[in-house]
Design a protein around this motif. Structure first.
Motif, PDB file in Angstrom:
ATOM      1  N   PRO A  39       0.787  -1.231   0.000  1.00 39.12           N
ATOM      2  CA  PRO A  39       0.000   0.000   0.000  1.00 39.12           C
ATOM      3  C   PRO A  39       0.824   1.289   0.000  1.00 39.12           C
ATOM      4  CG  PRO A  39       0.036  -0.943   2.199  1.00 39.12           C
ATOM      5  CD  PRO A  39       0.919  -1.794   1.345  1.00 39.12           C
ATOM      6  N   SER A  93      -1.111   2.180  -7.129  1.00 39.56           N
ATOM      7  CA  SER A  93      -2.516   1.802  -7.182  1.00 39.56           C
ATOM      8  C   SER A  93      -2.652   0.672  -8.167  1.00 39.56           C
ATOM      9  CB  SER A  93      -3.375   2.990  -7.601  1.00 39.56           C
ATOM     10  OG  SER A  93      -3.152   3.245  -8.966  1.00 39.56           O
ATOM     11  N   GLY A 134      -2.545   1.535   4.883  1.00 35.56           N
ATOM     12  CA  GLY A 134      -3.316   1.400   3.643  1.00 35.56           C
ATOM     13  C   GLY A 134      -3.711  -0.013   3.255  1.00 35.56           C
ATOM     14  N   ASP A 152      -5.906  -2.217   4.302  1.00 38.50           N
ATOM     15  CA  ASP A 152      -7.325  -2.579   4.162  1.00 38.50           C
ATOM     16  C   ASP A 152      -7.888  -2.110   2.825  1.00 38.50           C
ATOM     17  OD1 ASP A 152      -7.632  -3.900   6.567  1.00 38.50           O
ATOM     18  OD2 ASP A 152      -7.917  -2.010   7.671  1.00 38.50           O
ATOM     19  N   SER A 153      -7.555  -0.859   2.461  1.00 35.38           N
ATOM     20  CA  SER A 153      -8.142  -0.357   1.224  1.00 35.38           C
ATOM     21  C   SER A 153      -7.503  -1.035   0.001  1.00 35.38           C
ATOM     22  CB  SER A 153      -8.055   1.172   1.140  1.00 35.38           C
ATOM     23  OG  SER A 153      -6.738   1.576   0.976  1.00 35.38           O
ATOM     24  N   LEU A 154      -6.232  -1.436   0.131  1.00 38.06           N
ATOM     25  CA  LEU A 154      -5.610  -2.190  -0.965  1.00 38.06           C
ATOM     26  C   LEU A 154      -6.367  -3.503  -1.185  1.00 38.06           C
ATOM     27  CD1 LEU A 154      -3.268  -2.688  -3.025  1.00 38.06           C
ATOM     28  CD2 LEU A 154      -2.025  -3.794  -1.159  1.00 38.06           C
ATOM     29  N   GLU A 155      -6.655  -4.177  -0.074  1.00 34.81           N
ATOM     30  CA  GLU A 155      -7.354  -5.455  -0.189  1.00 34.81           C
ATOM     31  C   GLU A 155      -8.756  -5.263  -0.776  1.00 34.81           C
ATOM     32  OE1 GLU A 155      -6.933  -8.224   3.027  1.00 34.81           O
ATOM     33  OE2 GLU A 155      -8.758  -9.288   2.491  1.00 34.81           O
ATOM     34  N   LYS A 156      -9.414  -4.179  -0.341  1.00 34.50           N
ATOM     35  CA  LYS A 156     -10.764  -3.899  -0.848  1.00 34.50           C
ATOM     36  C   LYS A 156     -10.722  -3.661  -2.365  1.00 34.50           C
ATOM     37  CE  LYS A 156     -13.490  -0.521   0.529  1.00 34.50           C
ATOM     38  NZ  LYS A 156     -13.572   0.676   1.395  1.00 34.50           N
ATOM     39  N   ASP A 157      -9.764  -2.834  -2.785  1.00 38.27           N
ATOM     40  CA  ASP A 157      -9.615  -2.528  -4.223  1.00 38.27           C
ATOM     41  C   ASP A 157      -9.360  -3.798  -5.028  1.00 38.27           C
ATOM     42  OD1 ASP A 157      -9.876   0.095  -3.654  1.00 38.27           O
ATOM     43  OD2 ASP A 157      -7.795   0.666  -4.113  1.00 38.27           O
ATOM     44  N   ARG A 200      -2.188 -11.846   3.455  1.00 38.57           N
ATOM     45  CA  ARG A 200      -1.602 -10.619   4.013  1.00 38.57           C
ATOM     46  C   ARG A 200      -0.294 -10.982   4.683  1.00 38.57           C
ATOM     47  NH1 ARG A 200      -5.396  -6.221   6.969  1.00 38.57           N
ATOM     48  NH2 ARG A 200      -6.933  -6.002   5.299  1.00 38.57           N
TER      49      ARG A 200
END
Ligand SMILES: Nc1nc2c(ncn2[C@@H]2O[C@H](COP(=O)(O)OP(=O)(O)O)[C@@H](O)[C@H]2O)c(=O)[nH]1
Ligand SMILES: [Mg+2]
Length: 320
Positions: free
Chosen positions: A172, A177, A201, A203-208, A227
């Motif tokens: 992240p 990105s 970052g 969590d948002s990497l995983e979500k994306d 992870r």
């Protein structure tokens, strides 16, 4: 190199002698005259290694992860070779992990062999030598071969066609990105390692990532996500188990055999193009013909396609 020296070299590779392996790799890299015979003779010895590709953007933590994986594999009594196809990798660059890696490769541990090389040939595409280095390492009987490449260029992506299982490392850090990744890289990944799980970052990497994987056509197998924090080995053992498990499952489904065949097909097609190009470029008579045709193209007297077809026809007539 005469026949008996070559025979000794092959014997050395078979006996897993570090010096013979290194010498064989150099013969390939330098494209020495004995390279073709060497490759031909060791071919039947290869094909049994598990070839793991590890790719991802620069700075994602590939080398850190590989270092951690090496330790883990070696403690399972496995012999591991690393082909780092990134001259700026810490393995060769002498950065953070360099000392440790060098210690391993200098014979402190007979079960680890590290080689770094450039991925690109003179024309900027994949170097024809890279798959052949892999071919040598397979013959040397390593249980595991890890290829590290940055996942940004086509040449780096192409070499992943020689791997049996591809792990994509993402992290992240700033400016990174999923959109910035080389097209096609997500599709070739069998396993995702979300590294730097210690950073906010993650969590948002995983979500994306989950979102972009959900856009794949129906029926596409869902790759596994792990992870990890490579710097302190957190999650690396689980990732390693996941890689080995996936390899085993794929073996049982005959997928690995298919992938190994595909890799050889890729190498064959690739060598064919190389062979044609170098053969072509080595003929002075064609050079003149080419210059004339180019002139005609530039004057719009001939279309580029027609000119290319004429030149190729001339080449083959010349070859007969
Ligand atoms: N915070 C944090 N940093 C890491 C982690 N893994 C690697 N790094 C750092 O990220 C940087 C790039 O690592 P490197 O392994 O060279 O990345 P590569 O270019 O993908 O091979 C180095 O400074 C590492 O110490 C991690 O899990 N957490
Ligand atoms: Mg690296």
């Amino acid at each position: 190199m005469n026949d008996s020296t070559l025979k000794k070299l092959i014997q050395g590779i078979l006996s897993k002698e570090r010096r013979s392996i290194a010498q064989a790799l150099s013969i390939i890299e330098n494209d020495s005259p004995e390279a073709a015979t060497l490759l031909d003779q060791i071919g039947p010895l290869g094909g049994k290694s598990k070839i793991f590709g590890i790719t991802g953007p620069p700075g994602a933590g590939k080398s850190t992860l590989i270092n951690s994986l090496i330790e883990s594999f070696v403690s399972d009594s496995l012999r591991v070779a690393i082909l780092a196809i990134d001259p700026s990798s810490p393995f060769s660059g002498g950065a953070i992990l360099g000392d440790r890696a060098r210690m391993y490769s200098s014979g402190m541990n007979e079960n680890i062999f590290i080689r770094s090389c450039a991925s690109r040939g003179q024309l900027g595409g994949l170097s024809p030598r890279t798959p052949e280095l892999l071919y040598i390492l397979e013959a040397a009987g390593f249980d595991i071969i890890i290829i590290e490449t940055i996942g940004v260029g086509q040449a780096e992506l192409d070499i992943m066609k020689c791997a049996n299982l591809v792990t994509l490392v993402l992290s992240p850090h700033a400016g990174d990105s999923l959109q910035a990744l080389k097209a096609g890289i997500i599709e070739i990944a069998d396993i995702f390692a979300l590294n730097k799980a210690d950073l906010p970052g993650i969590d948002s990497l995983e979500k994306d990532l989950i979102l972009s994987l959900s856009l794949a056509p129906p029926g596409t197998p869902t790759p596994k996500l792990f992870r990890i924090t490579a710097t302190d080995h957190t999650g690396v053992s689980e990732l390693k188990t996941g890689m080995l498990k996936q390899y085993e499952d794929d073996s049982n489904n005959n997928l690995i055999i298919e992938k190994k065949k595909k890799a050889l097909e890729f190498q064959f097609e690739f060598s064919l193009r190389e062979e044609l190009t170098s053969n072509f470029n080595a003929r002075p008579s064609l050079k003149k013909k080419k210059a004339n045709l180019l002139q005609a193209v530039m004057e719009r007297k001939k279309s580029p396609r027609k000119a290319a077809a004429e030149l190729i026809a001339h080449f083959f007539k010349d070859t007969e």
